[in-house]
Write an enzyme that holds these catalytic residues in place. Structure first.
Site, short mmCIF file in Angstrom:
data_model
loop_
_atom_site.label_atom_id
_atom_site.label_comp_id
_atom_site.label_asym_id
_atom_site.label_seq_id
_atom_site.Cartn_x
_atom_site.Cartn_y
_atom_site.Cartn_z
N ALA A 129 41.89 -15.13 20.09
CA ALA A 129 41.68 -14.12 21.14
C ALA A 129 41.17 -12.86 20.48
O ALA A 129 41.45 -12.59 19.31
CB ALA A 129 42.98 -13.84 21.89
N ALA A 131 40.78 -8.60 21.34
CA ALA A 131 41.21 -7.57 22.28
C ALA A 131 40.71 -6.21 21.84
O ALA A 131 39.80 -6.11 21.01
CB ALA A 131 42.74 -7.59 22.40
N SER A 132 41.32 -5.15 22.38
CA SER A 132 40.79 -3.81 22.17
C SER A 132 41.05 -3.27 20.77
O SER A 132 40.19 -2.60 20.20
CB SER A 132 41.36 -2.85 23.21
OG SER A 132 42.78 -2.89 23.19
N ILE A 133 42.23 -3.52 20.22
CA ILE A 133 42.54 -2.92 18.91
C ILE A 133 42.77 -3.96 17.83
O ILE A 133 42.99 -3.62 16.67
CB ILE A 133 43.76 -1.98 18.99
CG1 ILE A 133 45.01 -2.75 19.39
CG2 ILE A 133 43.50 -0.83 19.93
CD1 ILE A 133 46.27 -1.92 19.30
N GLN A 135 42.51 -8.56 16.69
CA GLN A 135 41.99 -9.90 16.91
C GLN A 135 43.04 -10.91 16.44
O GLN A 135 43.75 -10.67 15.48
CB GLN A 135 40.71 -10.05 16.10
CG GLN A 135 39.86 -11.25 16.43
CD GLN A 135 38.43 -11.00 15.96
OE1 GLN A 135 37.77 -10.09 16.43
NE2 GLN A 135 37.97 -11.81 15.01
N VAL A 136 43.13 -12.03 17.14
CA VAL A 136 44.16 -13.02 16.85
C VAL A 136 43.50 -14.31 16.34
O VAL A 136 42.53 -14.79 16.92
CB VAL A 136 45.00 -13.32 18.12
CG1 VAL A 136 46.05 -14.39 17.83
CG2 VAL A 136 45.66 -12.05 18.64
N LYS A 150 47.82 -11.74 14.17
CA LYS A 150 47.18 -10.63 14.89
C LYS A 150 46.76 -9.58 13.86
O LYS A 150 47.60 -9.06 13.13
CB LYS A 150 48.17 -10.05 15.89
CG LYS A 150 47.63 -8.96 16.78
CD LYS A 150 48.71 -8.58 17.80
CE LYS A 150 48.29 -7.41 18.67
NZ LYS A 150 49.35 -7.05 19.64
N ASP A 283 51.53 -3.73 29.48
CA ASP A 283 50.15 -4.22 29.48
C ASP A 283 50.09 -5.60 30.15
O ASP A 283 49.74 -6.60 29.53
CB ASP A 283 49.64 -4.32 28.03
CG ASP A 283 48.12 -4.37 27.95
OD1 ASP A 283 47.46 -4.18 28.99
OD2 ASP A 283 47.60 -4.61 26.84
#
Length: 436
Positions: A129, A131-133, A135-136, A150, A283
């Site tokens: 995945a 995301a904004s801040i 990455q996974v 993460k 969130d």
């Protein structure tokens, strides 16, 4: 081929400054046209806003980090920005192009102090995945444990304050912030505080331990455990706990009874966090939840957690009770206590409160199951937003409770997308009574 990321503070500053100058120029042009009597009609103004919104959303998506997270928050907060911007920023919930793998591996090795092959049996190059801040990536430890890793994007934490200042300037010079300066100060201070917490993966690890303890007796709620040996401030390794994304919850694998059971768990989990623990998952979008055909729900991403002041929860509870009982004088008082209503203004017309109450109460109006799939609450809210202008000076965005509103809105969309059919009135009344 992934675009080379802008990770330096200077590079981010100039990118945001260019966006700010462009948006300010477009707004100045709008004002000039109005001053010489060429007032734009609604469609032209909307198109102009849309152009600015696309530019801001594109820049935020490219830079990721604090500004992208603010964009995601703004997209869910209708009284923050004009509708055109909320719509454009919705894309930031879905669009998060990945960072190059060599950037990710360098960050992991720097944080954990060892080469990748010593840390993991493998680290998958394809992101699990983005995301904004951060990455996974999926990985496996040498003892055979399947995990997800993460990884925070380089430079994001160092540039947080500068990014927020630039974004605020862009919104102000573009004439886009629809609230008084005092409320803007409070809102950005709150967002900055939450972002600082979210950028600290040690803090997220503590939040995960806390929420696993909250829900330890609920076998239907799973939260992945932290692998402390492979976690730091910028890298967080968790056990792999998989489920179906909301888009995979189909009638072939999930009966309506199972979907209703999931909906009940979602509601109870949300109400427990709000009223019992006074600490909420801040969130709640679809990517942070997963589901299993046995009715289990899985919660991910505890970087944004809001601990609530007891007096805020108390005022929120009293406002809900007053609304349910249609006691609009009491509702007005409790909204003042909540910080949502300006205290030195006259009382609000009860018919105004009644209008909003009749829209928002529907899932709790009686004891018959409410079909969230057919719900049009969001459309009715949008249709009535123009009425807020008559009381614009009477209300202010309740910064203390903005994350409660965000949580409720996020859960509403999940219940709707899942197609839950459930009656929550008795459950809600029990929580309101217990909270009292």
């Amino acid at each position: 081929m992934a675009k080379k990321p802008i990770t330096s503070r200077g590079g981010r500053f100039f990118k945001l400054a260019g966006m700010t100058a462009s948006v300010a120029g477009q707004y100045a042009g709008q004002r000039a046209r109005r001053l010489i009597g060429r007032e734009q009609d609604e469609q032209a103004r909307s198109e102009s806003y849309g152009k600015m919104a696309d530019q801001i959303a594109g820049t935020l998506g490219e830079l990721k980090g604090a500004v992208m997270k603010v964009g995601q928050i703004a997209s869910q907060t209708q009284d923050f920005l004009p509708k055109e911007f909320s719509d454009a920023l919705q894309r930031l919930q879905k669009e998060a192009p990945p960072m190059p793998f060599e950037v990710i591996t360098a960050q992991v090795e720097q944080e954990l102090g060892k080469p990748i092959h010593e840390l993991f049996e493998y680290l998958q190059e394809e992101p699990y995945a983005a995301a904004s801040i951060g990455q996974v990536h999926r990985a496996r430890l040498h003892d055979g444990t399947d995990v997800i890793v993460k990884v925070q994007y380089p430079g994001v934490d160092d540039s947080c304050d500068s990014d927020l200042k630039q974004l605020r300037m862009a919104l102000r010079l573009g004439g886009l912030l629809k609230m008084p300066k005092e409320s803007v100060d409070q809102l950005f201070a709150e967002i900055r505080e939450r972002l600082k917490e979210e950028l600290d993966y040690d803090n997220e690890a503590r939040n995960i331990h806390l929420f696993r303890d909250f829900h330890k007796d609920d076998s239907g709620v799973l939260i992945p455990a932290v692998i402390d040996s492979h976690s730091t401030r910028r890298v967080l390794t968790l056990e792999l706990v998989e489920g179906d994304h909301i888009s995979q919850v189909s009638p072939e694998r999930y009966s309506q009874d199972t979907i209703n059971q999931i909906g009940h768990r979602i509601f109870v989990t949300m109400a427990d966090q709000l009223f019992r623990y006074q600490c909420i998952h801040g969130d709640p979008h679809a990517g942070n939840f997963a589901y299993r055909p046995d009715g289990t729900i899985i919660l991910y991403d505890f970087g944004c957690v809001k601990k609530l002041k007891p007096e805020i929860v108390k005022a929120y509870r009293k406002a809900l009770v007053a609304a349910l009982e249609e006691d609009y004088q009491a509702l007005d008082r409790h909204l003042i206590d909540l910080g949502a209503r300006v205290e030195n203004k006259p009382a609000i017309d009860e018919a105004y409160y009644a209008m909003w109450r009749d829209i928002l109460i529907r899932p709790f109006d009686g004891h018959q199951p409410y079909d969230f799939a057919d719900s049009e609450i969001h459309k009715d809210v949008a249709a009535k937003t123009s009425t807020v202008f008559q009381y614009l000076d009477y209300f202010k965005p309740p910064v203390e409770s903005i994350f409660i509103d965000r949580m409720i809105a996020g859960h509403y969309w999940m219940l709707k997308r899942l197609g839950v059919q459930a009656a929550f009135r008795s459950e809600l009344e029990k929580y309101l009574a217990d909270a009292g």
